[in-house]
Structures are given as C-alpha cells and as structure tokens.
Design an enzyme around this catalytic site. Structure first.
Site, mmCIF file in Angstrom:
data_model
loop_
_atom_site.group_PDB
_atom_site.id
_atom_site.type_symbol
_atom_site.label_atom_id
_atom_site.label_comp_id
_atom_site.label_asym_id
_atom_site.label_seq_id
_atom_site.Cartn_x
_atom_site.Cartn_y
_atom_site.Cartn_z
ATOM 1 N N ASP A 1 50.014 -6.410 13.228
ATOM 2 C CA ASP A 1 49.531 -7.359 14.103
ATOM 3 C C ASP A 1 50.340 -8.556 13.951
ATOM 4 O O ASP A 1 51.118 -8.907 12.884
ATOM 5 C CB ASP A 1 47.899 -7.805 13.850
HETATM 6 C C1 BGC Z 1 46.214 -10.139 18.426
HETATM 7 C C2 BGC Z 1 47.031 -8.826 18.988
HETATM 8 C C3 BGC Z 1 48.065 -9.101 19.789
HETATM 9 C C4 BGC Z 1 48.973 -9.634 18.899
HETATM 10 C C5 BGC Z 1 50.366 -10.123 19.885
HETATM 11 C C6 BGC Z 1 47.366 -10.885 17.629
HETATM 12 O O1 BGC Z 1 46.901 -12.089 17.568
HETATM 13 O O2 BGC Z 1 45.525 -9.849 17.282
HETATM 14 O O3 BGC Z 1 45.898 -7.858 19.436
HETATM 15 O O4 BGC Z 1 48.635 -7.768 20.296
HETATM 16 O O5 BGC Z 1 48.559 -11.117 18.588
HETATM 17 O O6 BGC Z 1 49.952 -11.048 20.996
#
Ligand code: BGC
Length: 774
Positions: free
Chosen positions: A248
């Site tokens: 993530d």
């Molecule tokens: C989120 C993810 C997301 C990623 C990219 C993170 O803060 O938890 O779900 O895909 O950001 O935007």
C-alpha cells in the site's frame, strides 16, 4: 500529500514480450533493485539501457472507478483525475450478490483502465466489515468472507479479461482507519484464517489477481509488508499465488525486510533511497540476491501480461457504462422495509399519482454517491434522484431541502425543516432522502457513532407528524442506526453510495421500473453497542484486539440470540418467493467430503423479480466453538411471475471445515451438519441435518496434555485404561467418573510427578512414545 509529476513517462509500446530470464541475468544489481520500487506516485520504474529496456507502466486507483491523475498526484483523492464512470461503491455492489453483474462491471472498469493506458487498477478491496464504524466500509463488500471473496473474484475476472490487472487489497486484517499505518491487529490464527483471510484466499484461487496489495497495519506485531508468514508461506506456498505483491502507498517500514518477506514492489517512489538499501544489503550478504531476482521476475511477468493491452488501448462507451452503473446501483439497493398503508405496501409508487408526491432532503438534489479518499473518481456524468423522479413521473414534483449537509447550510436547519413540513403537510406521500454527509465517513478516519445526524432525524419526526406515508431513501457507506426512527416510516430503501447513476436507480426502484433485489451483506444492529467489536474497536496504544474471535457480524448476533434491526442477507422485493424440495446429499468423507444442495425457488407474486438464495452450514457437534450458521454459497435467480428454478450448490470439504488451532490445518470433524437455505440469515426456508464422516483430528500428546485428552487418544487411552484395570485396588487414584471430574484437567507431567499416582515419569515417556508423540 501531493507532488507534481513534471515528466510523466510514456508507456513503451513494445513489439513483443520481454525475455524475463535473459533480463534477470543481464540487468545490473542497481537496475534490478530499481524495478522493485516506484518511479513516482503511479508509475513503476523503467530501465532505459540499450539491449535491456524495461518499460514503465502506470497503476492507479481504484475499486469502483478509474482515478487516473495526470497532474498533481496523491493517494488521498485530493488532486483531480480524468473523468471516469463512477460505478456503485463496493457496499452497493456487494448488496447485489450478483457475480455475473460484477463480472460485467469489472469488464467496464477494465475497458476504462485500458483506454487510459493504465496497466493495473488498484482494487478490489475485500476487507471484512468488522465494525460498522470503519470509515472505509463503503469500499468493502461484506462482514462475511464468502460474499467478499466471491464478489471480489468476479470483479477481478471481469477487469482482467480486458488485459489489465487488479490489486486485491488490503492484505490483511486492515479493518479500521484509526491508526491504520501503525496499529497491530492482534488476532488468533483460527480467526484470521476463518474470517479475515478466507475472502482473500477465495479471490486469489478463483481469479488470480495480477497483484495483491499488502496493508499498512501490523498483524500480531509484524507489519503486513514485512510478514513472511503472510506474504510467502500463506499467500504463495499455501494458496499458490504467483503474481506481484505491491505495498500500500507508504506501507513499507523496512524495505530489505519487506523484500525478504515477499513484497515485490514498493509504492510510491522513495527517490532511490530504499533501492540503495536493497543494493547495499545484497552487497553485504544480508539479502540473498535470488530473492531480488525472484521479485524482478514477477515484475517482468506482470509487464508481459500488461503490454499487449497497452499497445492497443481501445475506447469505451460513456453512455453504455453509465447505463450499467444505473443497473448495478438498482441491484445493489436494499428495500429494508415496505409496510402496508391502507392495505397495500407503500412501494412501488404509482407514477400517475405523482401529483400527491413531495420529495424532501438535500441528498435528492445533491447526491452522496461515492466516498472520499483514494477511491474518489471524477464522474463522467451525475444523476440526481430529484431530476430522475421528475423524468419518470413527467411531473415537476415539489421539493424541499429540509436540512443542510454542510456547516453553513445546517445553520438554517430550523427554517429548512419548517419549509419541508409545510410541503409534506399537503402531500399524500413524502419521499425523504437521508444519509451521512461526506464529512462523516471517509478513508482516513472512522465514525464515532452509527447515527444519522440529529437534524435529519428531527426532520423525519416532523414530517411523519404531518404525513402517514413517508418513504426514506438512505445514502451511506455502511450501516446506520435505523431502529430508533423506523416506526416513523412506511418504507426504507437503502441506496448506499450508489455511484454516478444512483439517483436514476433509486427513481427506477421507487416507481417499480425495476424490482428491488439487493440484500444486506452487513447486519444492521439495533445499536452500535450490540456489535461484536464494541469495546475492542479501534483499540489503544497501537493495538486492537480482535477479542470477538470468529464471531463477527451475524455470527455474533446469532450466537448471542440478539434481535437486530435488519439481519444479514435481508432485502425485500415487490414479489414473493417460495422455497421447496430442499435436498442435501453427502459424498466422500474427511478431506474429500462434499455436499450437493438442491432447492427449488418459485416466484409466487405478480411481478418479475430476482431472489438471492443463501446456503448456510452449522456444525453443532464440533470440538471447537463454531458459529451457529455460516454462509457457504449463494446464487441469484431471476424469475417471471410463476417461474420456477432448481438451484444446485456444491459445497466441498473446506465449506465444512474449521481451522484446527493445534493441528494448524483445516479439518472436517465428523458428525452432524445442519444445512439451511434461506432468503436471509434469519429467514431460513428449509433445513436438513446430514452426517458426515470426518477425519482423524486427534492432536499429538505431549507431557502437557491432560488426562482427559490422553484418555480420548485412541492409543494412549487404551493403555491407560488397561493399566488401570490391572490395579490391585491400592492405587490412590481409581479411574472412575469422580476421579475424572477431579483430575481430568491435570496435565500428564503433573500426574507423573506425584508419587504413586497412575504413572511415573518413565511410564509417561513410554506412554507418549507408544502414542506416536514426536
Ligand atoms: C490506500 C489504497 C490506495 C493507495 C493509492 C492508499 O492510501 O489505502 O487503497 O490504493 O493509497 O492511492
């Protein structure tokens, strides 16, 4: 947090696939390290050396629409993105229980991803809704792992059929937003396996997502991004996953440890800082280069999967996707309540009687249709329910806002309410749009309570005082408390966050253009305090204890015999369905046991409709405490009035198993199983008890095993009983019921240490050896 992408890399349109093994051999250590982290917010790194070219590709959010940022980038949905269809959020898609529909939505998402030169769409999210308060519940499907896993798999299959990838997220035990980048989810292995990992396992095995995204949080003290057990032993070795594990955004704490644990790609870019750490660790002999090679191999394989579509992006039809979004939103809305007024259920409304109708509630003209954060897309169009209701009825149906949804507009609440009450007084039916304002739920924080804002409840009470036919339409991303005010309503339609065409979908349902067929994938409890996680959510001092174990969602309310506002699986229709001829047949035994469940469903009403048939299994005789019933399969069937269909479900050994905490594997324990089919978890229409022959689940004996456990052991039990039968009557411990009640829980090593009691230490060693202990 945002940065400007000055030079967006162009994706290479290569003629043929990359030669993975040659590249792994020929790339330098630095080049290989660079391929395992991002170039910027959304791109992977290229290698531009002649003879060893590797293209960069773009990955973007998110689960229900494409959030492709071409200028400033962030992972919180702050900066703009290109227009894309905002399909219903997972809360709504989940409530469709329709795998074919999710496959079609997936295909549309895939087409938009492809048309925008994006290689991987970062979704779906399938985390379990442990608490209704989780700010991101709208992005997740259910409190149940079977619904989550199977709907997630359908979406993945659809998206990937278009030649682009997905990222199954957030792996794992990321069930809250509070402290999400640091908190440790403290959870026992059986609960993890049965509740929090099962959905991921199903989606991985059924749909092979190109990437899996690890979560921010720790699990039992270890960051998911550095958890070798999770990312390698479970995901790859046990489930056979062969794709890329991506972090993530910002989830990596120690890059070298993460790579060693099985994390292939760190996102977003760290400006080369952590690549240098990887290079240094290999040079220092602290990281086996073969591990880096394996991550590079997986990355190059991902590129090979993505390159053909990137070379031929294609296009998509905005109007067609908008129509699909409307269909999906209508299928995902749940008719919670539809009471008769003057002998007839208040819904569907008669479009011809629109003259006596009033629409109240700001959400009717300012729809709340998606959540905030990384999933927030810029819709191609936006329908509001008021316009759509007016279109269907051909009447300028009167409207009053009734309440404000921002701090400024709420200041005028009293006046807005008075105006709405005046309008309602003259109407025969009021459709009242209520819901959670955007400030109440989002990625990044959890709700403090489950309640609708007080100004909305006050409005409902005031409107209900002057009108006996109030239909409430809800817009919210996760369950809200309904019990305190539902008696003021004749009907309640839960529209969730229904995407850009949600307004039209609601209008279709209100007037019977479509028949509701959504069902709850999360229980609506009477009050927040009834929820299993209450008292253990969201934790403190960096830890959240999953103290309720496997009793999550309906499993808990059932175990506690609690009344709920609306049970898991509930949803009404404008028609009725009869269930008949349930039959359950058993084949095989132990690990090869399987059940065939057949049931015939008939549409017994006057209009066409669709029913979600749910199959639950209970194992009342298990040696461990199991939920009373658990969903194991479901199917959606569309039937014309009078139409009949027999549905057949195959349940395998896993559907009967529990995770044995001592043996640390799935086991089928023999005995009686109760199979129920129903229209909800509390509207069971048929049950059958069957006997399944189980497998040997005797745990190995150790010196710490108890006397009762030893007596239950087929070999040791026999030895002890024989020895006891031969006592001369002088033993201090005759083996009878009374003795067992007193000494049954004594560990064998304690018995052996007592002089003259049953056996000494040498005899215990012989007993353990004879019983096969290691
Ligand atoms: C989120 C993810 C997301 C990623 C990219 C993170 O803060 O938890 O779900 O895909 O950001 O935007």
């Amino acid at each position: 947090m945002s940065n400007e992408n000055t030079a967006t890399p162009t994706t290479a349109r290569t003629a043929g696939p990359l030669d993975v093994e040659r590249l792994v051999q020929e790339l330098t250590l630095e080049e290989k390290a660079s391929l395992t982290s991002g170039l910027d917010f959304w791109h992977t790194q290229p290698v531009e050396r002649a003879g060893a070219e590797v293209p960069a590709v773009m990955v973007t959010d998110g689960p229900h629409g494409l959030r492709k940022q071409s200028g400033a980038s962030d992972h919180l949905g702050l900066a703009n993105s290109v227009p894309a269809t905002c399909f219903p959020t997972a809360a709504a898609l989940g409530s469709t229980w329709n795998v074919d529909l999710l496959d079609r939505v997936g295909k549309a998402l895939g087409r938009e991803t492809r048309a925008n030169d994006v290689a991987v769409l970062l979704g779906p999210g399938i985390n379990i809704k442990r608490s209704p308060l989780c700010g991101r519940n709208f992005e997740y499907f259910s409190e149940d792992p079977v619904v989550s896993g199977d709907l997630g798999a359908a979406l993945i299959r659809g998206i990937q059929s278009q030649g682009v990838g997905t990222s199954l997220k957030h792996f794992a035990a990321n069930n809250q937003e509070t402290d999400r980048m640091r908190v440790s989810a403290d959870v026992d292995e059986r609960t993890l396996r049965e509740i929090y990992l099962t959905g991921f396992e199903r989606a991985v095995k059924k749909a092979s997502p190109w990437t899996v995204m690890c979560s921010y949080n720790k699990i039992n003290g270890t960051y998911a991004s550095q958890d070798h057990w999770l990312l390698t032993e479970v995901l790859r070795d046990e489930w056979g996953y062969d794709g890329v594990v991506v972090s993530d955004w910002g989830a990596v704490s120690d890059r070298v440890a993460a790579l060693a644990a099985g994390l292939d790609l760190e996102m977003p870019a760290t400006g080369g800082r952590t690549d240098a750490q990887v290079v240094a660790a290999v040079r220092a002999g602290e990281l086996d280069e073969a591990i880096l090679d394996q991550a590079v191999r997986r990355h190059l394989t991902l590129l090979n999967r993505a390159l053909p579509a990137l070379a031929e992006p294609g296009a998509f039809d905005v109007a067609e996707h908008h129509a699909l979004a409307r269909e999906a939103a209508a299928e995902g809305a749940v008719l919670l309540r539809n009471e008769p007024v003057d002998g007839t259920p208040v819904l569907p409304l008669d479009p011809a009687a629109a003259a006596s109708l009033a629409v109240v509630g700001e959400f009717a003209r300012s729809p709340r249709y998606q959540g905030a954060g990384s999933s927030q897309v810029q819709p191609t169009r936006l329908d509001d329910a008021l316009t759509e209701i007016r279109a269907i009825t051909g009447t300028e149906v009167p409207f009053a806002a009734g309440f404000g949804i921002t701090a400024e507009t709420s200041a005028a609440d009293d006046a807005l309410r008075a105006e709405a009450v005046e309008l309602a007084r003259g109407a025969e039916t009021v459709v009242l749009f209520l819901g959670l304002p955007a400030s109440h739920e989002s990625e990044g924080f959890d709700r403090d309570d489950m309640d609708l804002p007080a100004n909305q409840v006050a409005l409902l009470e005031a409107v209900a005082a002057v009108c006996s036919r109030v239909v409430v339409v809800l817009a919210n991303g996760s369950a809200v408390t309904i019990a305190p005010w539902q008696h003021h309503t004749a009907a309640i339609l839960e529209g969730w966050l229904g995407g850009q065409a949600g307004g039209g979908a609601v209008a279709d349902l209100l007037f019977g253009v479509r028949n509701p067929s959504g069902k709850l994938t999360e229980t609506v409890p009477l009050r927040l305090e009834d929820n299993a996680s209450y008292g253990n959510f969201p934790g403190e001092f960096g830890h959240v204890r999953y103290g309720e174990g496997v009793l999550v969602g309906y499993r808990y309310y059932d175990a506690k015999r609690m009344d709920v506002a609306f049970p898991f699986g509930h949803g009404l229709s404008y028609t009725t369905f009869a269930y008949e001829d349930l039959s359950v047949t058993v084949s095989g035994e132990g690990p090869t046991a399987s059940l065939t469940v057949d049931v015939t469903v008939t549409n017994t009403g006057a209009v066409a409709g669709a029913e979600v048939v749910q199959v639950y299994v209970g194992d009342p005789q298990a040696a461990v405490e199991r939920p009373e019933r658990e969903l194991k399969a479901f199917g959606k069937v569309e039937l014309a009035p009078g139409g009949t269909r027999t549905l057949s479900f195959e349940l395998d050994a896993r559907d009967l198993s529990y995770w044995h905490p001592v043996l640390r594997r799935w086991v089928v324990e023999g005995g009686e199983f109760v199979v129920s089919v129903g229209a909800s978890s509390r509207d069971l229409r048929g049950s059958a008890a069957v006997t399944v022959v189980g497998e040997d689940i005797t745990p190995p004996l150790t010196p710490s095993s108890t006397l009762s456990e030893a007596l239950a052991h087929p070999v040791a039990g026999e030895i002890i009983r024989t020895a006891m039968a031969q006592t001369d009557g002088t033993s201090a411990m005759p083996l009878d019921e009374g003795m067992l009640a007193l000494a049954g829980d004594m560990p064998l090593r304690v018995i052996a240490a007592f002089d003259g009691m049953l056996f000494d230490e040498a005899q215990l060693d012989r007993l353990l050896a004879a019983s096969g202990a290691a």
